[in-house]
Every structure is written in structure tokens, then in C-alpha cells.
Design a protein around this motif. Sequence first.
Motif, PDB file in Angstrom:
ATOM      1  N   PRO A  54       0.835  -1.204   0.000  1.00 54.82           N
ATOM      2  CA  PRO A  54       0.000   0.000   0.000  1.00 54.82           C
ATOM      3  C   PRO A  54       0.874   1.262   0.000  1.00 54.82           C
ATOM      4  O   PRO A  54       1.841   1.341   0.756  1.00 54.82           O
ATOM      5  CB  PRO A  54      -0.817  -0.121   1.286  1.00 54.82           C
ATOM      6  CG  PRO A  54      -0.084  -1.098   2.131  1.00 54.82           C
ATOM      7  CD  PRO A  54       0.687  -1.988   1.205  1.00 54.82           C
ATOM      8  N   PHE A  55       0.528   2.189  -0.864  1.00 52.76           N
ATOM      9  CA  PHE A  55       1.294   3.430  -1.028  1.00 52.76           C
ATOM     10  C   PHE A  55       2.749   3.138  -1.399  1.00 52.76           C
ATOM     11  O   PHE A  55       3.639   3.939  -1.119  1.00 52.76           O
ATOM     12  CB  PHE A  55       1.234   4.294   0.238  1.00 52.76           C
ATOM     13  CG  PHE A  55      -0.149   4.537   0.741  1.00 52.76           C
ATOM     14  CD1 PHE A  55      -1.032   5.352   0.046  1.00 52.76           C
ATOM     15  CD2 PHE A  55      -0.595   3.927   1.904  1.00 52.76           C
ATOM     16  CE1 PHE A  55      -2.311   5.569   0.503  1.00 52.76           C
ATOM     17  CE2 PHE A  55      -1.882   4.140   2.374  1.00 52.76           C
ATOM     18  CZ  PHE A  55      -2.744   4.972   1.664  1.00 52.76           C
ATOM     19  N   GLY A  56       3.008   1.967  -1.982  1.00 49.76           N
ATOM     20  CA  GLY A  56       4.360   1.580  -2.376  1.00 49.76           C
ATOM     21  C   GLY A  56       5.221   1.097  -1.223  1.00 49.76           C
ATOM     22  O   GLY A  56       6.417   0.859  -1.389  1.00 49.76           O
ATOM     23  N   ILE A  57       4.623   0.940  -0.055  1.00 45.71           N
ATOM     24  CA  ILE A  57       5.359   0.523   1.152  1.00 45.71           C
ATOM     25  C   ILE A  57       5.039  -0.940   1.440  1.00 45.71           C
ATOM     26  O   ILE A  57       3.870  -1.306   1.535  1.00 45.71           O
ATOM     27  CB  ILE A  57       4.956   1.388   2.365  1.00 45.71           C
ATOM     28  CG1 ILE A  57       5.230   2.864   2.075  1.00 45.71           C
ATOM     29  CG2 ILE A  57       5.690   0.934   3.627  1.00 45.71           C
ATOM     30  CD1 ILE A  57       4.596   3.801   3.083  1.00 45.71           C
ATOM     31  N   PRO A  58       6.057  -1.801   1.603  1.00 48.39           N
ATOM     32  CA  PRO A  58       5.780  -3.198   1.935  1.00 48.39           C
ATOM     33  C   PRO A  58       5.031  -3.298   3.267  1.00 48.39           C
ATOM     34  O   PRO A  58       5.371  -2.613   4.234  1.00 48.39           O
ATOM     35  CB  PRO A  58       7.170  -3.843   2.052  1.00 48.39           C
ATOM     36  CG  PRO A  58       8.118  -2.886   1.426  1.00 48.39           C
ATOM     37  CD  PRO A  58       7.492  -1.532   1.500  1.00 48.39           C
ATOM     38  N   VAL A  59       4.011  -4.133   3.311  1.00 49.02           N
ATOM     39  CA  VAL A  59       3.183  -4.303   4.506  1.00 49.02           C
ATOM     40  C   VAL A  59       4.010  -4.549   5.769  1.00 49.02           C
ATOM     41  O   VAL A  59       3.715  -3.962   6.818  1.00 49.02           O
ATOM     42  CB  VAL A  59       2.131  -5.417   4.279  1.00 49.02           C
ATOM     43  CG1 VAL A  59       1.529  -5.892   5.575  1.00 49.02           C
ATOM     44  CG2 VAL A  59       1.028  -4.906   3.363  1.00 49.02           C
ATOM     45  N   PRO A  60       5.068  -5.373   5.732  1.00 47.83           N
ATOM     46  CA  PRO A  60       5.819  -5.609   6.978  1.00 47.83           C
ATOM     47  C   PRO A  60       6.460  -4.347   7.555  1.00 47.83           C
ATOM     48  O   PRO A  60       6.739  -4.297   8.756  1.00 47.83           O
ATOM     49  CB  PRO A  60       6.895  -6.618   6.582  1.00 47.83           C
ATOM     50  CG  PRO A  60       6.462  -7.190   5.290  1.00 47.83           C
ATOM     51  CD  PRO A  60       5.553  -6.204   4.646  1.00 47.83           C
ATOM     52  N   ALA A  61       6.668  -3.320   6.746  1.00 45.17           N
ATOM     53  CA  ALA A  61       7.249  -2.069   7.260  1.00 45.17           C
ATOM     54  C   ALA A  61       6.288  -1.413   8.248  1.00 45.17           C
ATOM     55  O   ALA A  61       6.724  -0.837   9.252  1.00 45.17           O
ATOM     56  CB  ALA A  61       7.569  -1.119   6.106  1.00 45.17           C
ATOM     57  N   PHE A 107      -5.759  -6.091   6.239  1.00 52.40           N
ATOM     58  CA  PHE A 107      -4.865  -6.869   5.395  1.00 52.40           C
ATOM     59  C   PHE A 107      -5.277  -8.337   5.322  1.00 52.40           C
ATOM     60  O   PHE A 107      -5.162  -8.961   4.268  1.00 52.40           O
ATOM     61  CB  PHE A 107      -3.401  -6.739   5.846  1.00 52.40           C
ATOM     62  CG  PHE A 107      -2.453  -7.283   4.819  1.00 52.40           C
ATOM     63  CD1 PHE A 107      -2.339  -6.694   3.584  1.00 52.40           C
ATOM     64  CD2 PHE A 107      -1.706  -8.416   5.086  1.00 52.40           C
ATOM     65  CE1 PHE A 107      -1.495  -7.209   2.603  1.00 52.40           C
ATOM     66  CE2 PHE A 107      -0.852  -8.947   4.126  1.00 52.40           C
ATOM     67  CZ  PHE A 107      -0.743  -8.335   2.874  1.00 52.40           C
ATOM     68  N   THR A 108      -5.766  -8.893   6.402  1.00 52.90           N
ATOM     69  CA  THR A 108      -6.257 -10.274   6.368  1.00 52.90           C
ATOM     70  C   THR A 108      -7.425 -10.384   5.395  1.00 52.90           C
ATOM     71  O   THR A 108      -7.507 -11.328   4.597  1.00 52.90           O
ATOM     72  CB  THR A 108      -6.662 -10.750   7.778  1.00 52.90           C
ATOM     73  OG1 THR A 108      -5.521 -10.672   8.634  1.00 52.90           O
ATOM     74  CG2 THR A 108      -7.189 -12.180   7.755  1.00 52.90           C
ATOM     75  N   TYR A 109      -8.332  -9.410   5.441  1.00 57.36           N
ATOM     76  CA  TYR A 109      -9.447  -9.363   4.496  1.00 57.36           C
ATOM     77  C   TYR A 109      -8.914  -9.276   3.059  1.00 57.36           C
ATOM     78  O   TYR A 109      -9.401  -9.982   2.160  1.00 57.36           O
ATOM     79  CB  TYR A 109     -10.356  -8.166   4.817  1.00 57.36           C
ATOM     80  CG  TYR A 109     -11.460  -7.973   3.829  1.00 57.36           C
ATOM     81  CD1 TYR A 109     -12.613  -8.749   3.884  1.00 57.36           C
ATOM     82  CD2 TYR A 109     -11.357  -7.010   2.824  1.00 57.36           C
ATOM     83  CE1 TYR A 109     -13.635  -8.575   2.965  1.00 57.36           C
ATOM     84  CE2 TYR A 109     -12.367  -6.828   1.901  1.00 57.36           C
ATOM     85  CZ  TYR A 109     -13.507  -7.610   1.973  1.00 57.36           C
ATOM     86  OH  TYR A 109     -14.510  -7.438   1.058  1.00 57.36           O
TER      87      TYR A 109
END
Length: 142
Positions: A54-61, A107-109
Motif C-alpha cells: 500500500p502506497f508503495g510501502i511493503p506491509v511488513p514495514a 490486510f487479512t481481508y
Amino acid sequence: MNVSKPWINRTIFVLSLLGIVMAVYVLQSFVRQAPIVCVSNGCEIVRKHPASYPFGIPVPAFGLVGYSILALSAFLKTLERGKKWQSTLTKIMLGVALFGVGFVSWFTYTEITIIKGICMWCAISAVNMVIIFALLMKEPKV
């Protein structure tokens, strides 16, 4: 007078450190575009999908930032004895955990409906964040 329960804060600290370790492991995989050790191919499906950025940012960040704030706040609560500062730290932690629960729910959804894959690490992190939030709700308000 309400007194903070030390075991709750310590548990949140340890769970936050666990979250940091998971987030760093998965984030390095996202950044390097390297495979993630997983019990299924779900982690790779999730890692490669554009919705995981999202927004070009990896979710784990997002997880790394959230867990880091939680760990630092929990640590500072062990040092600070003033009622006002304890209250402020608790509010910060509650805000971060509330955002975290909302984020992992979204994110799970997204994993289920859009990506069509479940990342084991994301699922563990989601449960971890919900536990942290529940512990914060259990802690007496200062």
C-alpha cells in the motif's frame, strides 16, 4: 488508585519484540524479493501481489514501525514512575495497537478476498497484535 500490572507491560514488551523479529524477517524478504520460509505457498503469493505494497510501502514495514513503538513505549513504562507519563505511554500504546488491529484486519481481508493467499507470518502477526491490544484493554487505566 489504579496501579499498572507489571506482567501485562512485560508481556506486551516481549510480544512486541517477537513482532519486530517477524517484521524484520518478512520485510527483508520483501525488499530483496527473496522467498519466505512458509508452510505453504501463501507467503510467496502475498509477497508478490501489488496489494501487499500500500502506497508503495511493503506491509511488513508498517508492522515494524508499530511493534517498535510498542516495544519502546513498554520499555519506557518500566522506567517512568510518574502517573501522567504512565498514562501518556499507555494511550500511545493503545492508539498504536488499535491502529495495528485495524490494519491487520484490513490486510487479512485483503489476503482472503483480493490476493487469494494467506501468509503464515502475517497471520501470526495479526494474532500477536490482537493479543497486545487485548492486554492493553485489560490493563488498569492510570
